[in-house]
Design an enzyme around this catalytic site. Structure first.
Site, PDB file in Angstrom:
ATOM      1  N   GLU A 206      32.446  33.561  42.275  1.00  0.00           N
ATOM      2  CA  GLU A 206      33.703  33.430  41.370  1.00  0.00           C
ATOM      3  C   GLU A 206      33.775  32.196  40.783  1.00  0.00           C
ATOM      4  O   GLU A 206      34.861  31.726  40.217  1.00  0.00           O
ATOM      5  CB  GLU A 206      34.985  33.994  41.675  1.00  0.00           C
ATOM      6  N   ASP A 313      45.248  45.064  47.600  1.00  0.00           N
ATOM      7  CA  ASP A 313      44.112  44.915  46.502  1.00  0.00           C
ATOM      8  C   ASP A 313      43.233  46.244  47.132  1.00  0.00           C
ATOM      9  O   ASP A 313      43.588  47.419  46.554  1.00  0.00           O
ATOM     10  CB  ASP A 313      43.343  43.748  46.351  1.00  0.00           C
ATOM     11  N   LYS A 338      43.782  46.267  38.985  1.00  0.00           N
ATOM     12  CA  LYS A 338      42.058  46.080  38.287  1.00  0.00           C
ATOM     13  C   LYS A 338      41.802  47.096  37.779  1.00  0.00           C
ATOM     14  O   LYS A 338      41.758  48.443  38.153  1.00  0.00           O
ATOM     15  CB  LYS A 338      41.184  45.803  39.683  1.00  0.00           C
ATOM     16  N   ARG A 367      37.137  41.107  38.506  1.00  0.00           N
ATOM     17  CA  ARG A 367      36.399  41.315  39.564  1.00  0.00           C
ATOM     18  C   ARG A 367      35.322  40.283  39.739  1.00  0.00           C
ATOM     19  O   ARG A 367      35.251  39.246  39.002  1.00  0.00           O
ATOM     20  CB  ARG A 367      35.348  42.561  39.249  1.00  0.00           C
ATOM     21  N   LYS A 389      44.887  36.843  37.816  1.00  0.00           N
ATOM     22  CA  LYS A 389      43.809  36.455  38.899  1.00  0.00           C
ATOM     23  C   LYS A 389      42.199  36.671  38.191  1.00  0.00           C
ATOM     24  O   LYS A 389      41.860  37.723  37.932  1.00  0.00           O
ATOM     25  CB  LYS A 389      43.980  37.166  40.099  1.00  0.00           C
TER      26      LYS A 389
HETATM   27  P1  PGA Z   1      35.529  41.865  44.221  1.00  0.00           P
HETATM   28  O1  PGA Z   1      36.889  41.388  45.219  1.00  0.00           O
HETATM   29  O2  PGA Z   1      34.448  41.516  44.867  1.00  0.00           O
HETATM   30  O3  PGA Z   1      35.719  43.512  44.564  1.00  0.00           O
HETATM   31  O4  PGA Z   1      35.766  41.935  42.794  1.00  0.00           O
HETATM   32  C1  PGA Z   1      37.848  40.623  44.537  1.00  0.00           C
HETATM   33  C2  PGA Z   1      39.042  40.686  45.093  1.00  0.00           C
HETATM   34  O5  PGA Z   1      39.029  40.860  46.336  1.00  0.00           O
HETATM   35  O6  PGA Z   1      40.166  40.255  44.666  1.00  0.00           O
HETATM   36 ZN    ZN Z   2      41.334  40.993  46.902  1.00  0.00          ZN
END
Ligand code: PGA
Ligand code: ZN
Length: 438
Positions: A206, A313, A338, A367, A389
């Site tokens: 990220e 989450d 999300k 994500r 976020k």
């Molecule tokens: P992800 O995780 O890799 O599944 O997008 C991001 C998160 O846990 O916030």
């Molecule tokens: Zn998370």
């Protein structure tokens, strides 16, 4: 009424180089909307499942079956529908897929289509998306407080550290622009400190630094030093937020911090996090224990819920029924939203409302696999969601979201920035409210 006249899907590629789905929704009056599905790497077991072809080609990640489903099943169902009837459109998509986790059409197919319809509806109304969302759902728009990653870990950095996201928030900033400036200083200060100590291994999924730390706590110590090096006093304008993503290193109350070669039970992990809450200016913690550790979530919330934001989450997977259950069980006090976890816009908005009516925080989130799609900047602003976020402060699939917020700031005015308001329930909010009353 403006009806949908065509739905077109194509394969494009995400920030990890994997295939993903882009959908164009075309209206009878020529207006159109476009959206792209993102992809997670540390996924909850109950979230909508992306449909991938499997097999040897493209490491099994191709999306031709999902694209075919959009053309042959979703498009015929949507053509002729009123583009302003988002709920009806999403219900029509859901009616085509009776599997529990949308594995039949694929959450990647449903989310790209549903979001493209939302974009087309905004174009039809001749409004920017954030304004359309605010008007359509009866919300007061505001520019969110960002959570920005400084170090990546967990599934986003080869599990080099166990904890997934070490982030900062700048609730004491005067404007969204100010947040960006302060984050730039902290991000590069952290990189300088790490490089000097031989702790910098690169950049994680990220865009945060990929660390070479010897313990998870070293990340927290370094983050505090970076905030100081940036000329800030940790805990004043700048605070810390963590995504533990504990499901990635534990199950059924059994956790393993591989970096430190330590085995913990649920109580040990909660005690460890409690010590960090005492020692560092942390205001928000996501998934502190694993998604199946309901007792751990309840204990963590009972002990720390009045001082820190506790976000579900993987635990809540943007599901309104799970949020309602968590409200009854008192197992957290905020939800990550999300859109692709839910699979449609309408289900995500339901989740947002379920949280909001309880006074919970609702953090709209990207994500780890992202694209140039900026829908979440508009959703967060339009819903007046308070927090956003997106990942780190480098790489265009991240910066495009922050930059879009700056453009929205030009339209909405810098006074629309929520600042520290979403953190009212945390020690930071309480301390600052007290200061304001003096
Ligand atoms: P992800 O995780 O890799 O599944 O997008 C991001 C998160 O846990 O916030
Ligand atoms: Zn998370």
């Amino acid at each position: 009424m403006t009806v949908i006249s065509d739905v077109k899907a194509r394969r494009v590629w995400d920030s990890r180089g994997n295939p993903t789905i882009e959908v164009d929704v075309i209206l009878q009056n020529g207006a159109r909307g476009r959206a792209i599905a993102p992809a997670g790497a540390s996924r909850g077991t109950r979230e909508a499942i992306d449909l991938r072809d499997g097999g040897p080609a493209l490491r099994g990640m191709n999306v031709s079956t999902a694209l075919n489903g959009i053309q042959t099943r979703i498009a015929p169902a949507l053509i002729g529908m009123d583009v302003q009837d988002q709920q009806g459109v999403d219900a029509a998509i859901l009616a085509l897929d009776s599997s529990p986790l949308k594995s039949d059409l694929g959450g990647n197919a449903t989310v790209a289509t549903s979001l493209a319809v939302l974009h087309a509806a905004a174009a039809d109304a001749q409004k920017p998306l954030w304004r359309h969302v605010a008007d359509h759902y009866g919300c007061v728009p505001s520019l969110p407080l960002p959570e920005i990653q400084i170090f990546g870990g967990g599934a986003h950095a080869g599990r080099r550290v166990d904890i997934q996201d070490f982030m900062i928030m700048v609730p004491g900033a005067d404007s969204f622009d100010d947040v960006m400036e302060i984050t730039n200083e902290v991000y590069f200060a952290a990189g300088d400190i790490m490089a000097k100590r031989g702790k910098l291994a690169g950049v994680a999924d990220e865009g945060g630094w990929w660390p070479n730390f010897d313990s998870n706590e070293e990340a927290l110590e370094t983050l505090v030093q970076a905030i100081e090096l940036a000329g800030e006093k940790p805990g004043e304008r700048v605070v810390i937020s963590l995504d533990i993503a504990a499901s990635e290193f534990g199950k059924t109350g059994d956790y393993r911090l591989a970096l430190e070669d330590r085995q913990l039970d649920s109580g040990d992990l909660i005690d460890l996090l409690g010590r960090w809450l005492d020692a560092y200016p942390i205001v928000s913690i996501e998934d502190p224990v694993a998604e199946d550790d309901v007792d751990g979530m309840r204990e963590f919330t009972a002990r720390f819920g009045d001082q820190v934001q506790i976000i579900g989450d993987d635990y809540l997977v943007t599901n309104a029924a799970l949020v309602d259950q968590a409200i009854r069980d008192q197992t957290c006090n905020a939800v990550l939203v999300k859109v692709n976890q839910a699979g449609t816009v309408s289900e995500s908005i339901d989740t947002f409302h379920a949280a909001q009516k309880q006074g919970w925080g609702a953090i709209v989130s990207a994500r780890s696999g992202e694209t140039e799609d900026v829908s979440i900047s508009h959703l967060s602003t339009g819903l007046g969601g308070g927090q956003l976020k997106v990942g780190s402060f480098t790489r265009s699939e991240r910066m495009v979201k922050w930059n879009e917020c700056l453009r929205i700031q030009d339209e909405l005015g810098s006074a629309a920035f929520v600042g520290g308001a979403p953190l009212a329930q945390t020690w930071w909010g309480k301390t600052n409210q007290k200061d304001a009353q003096k």
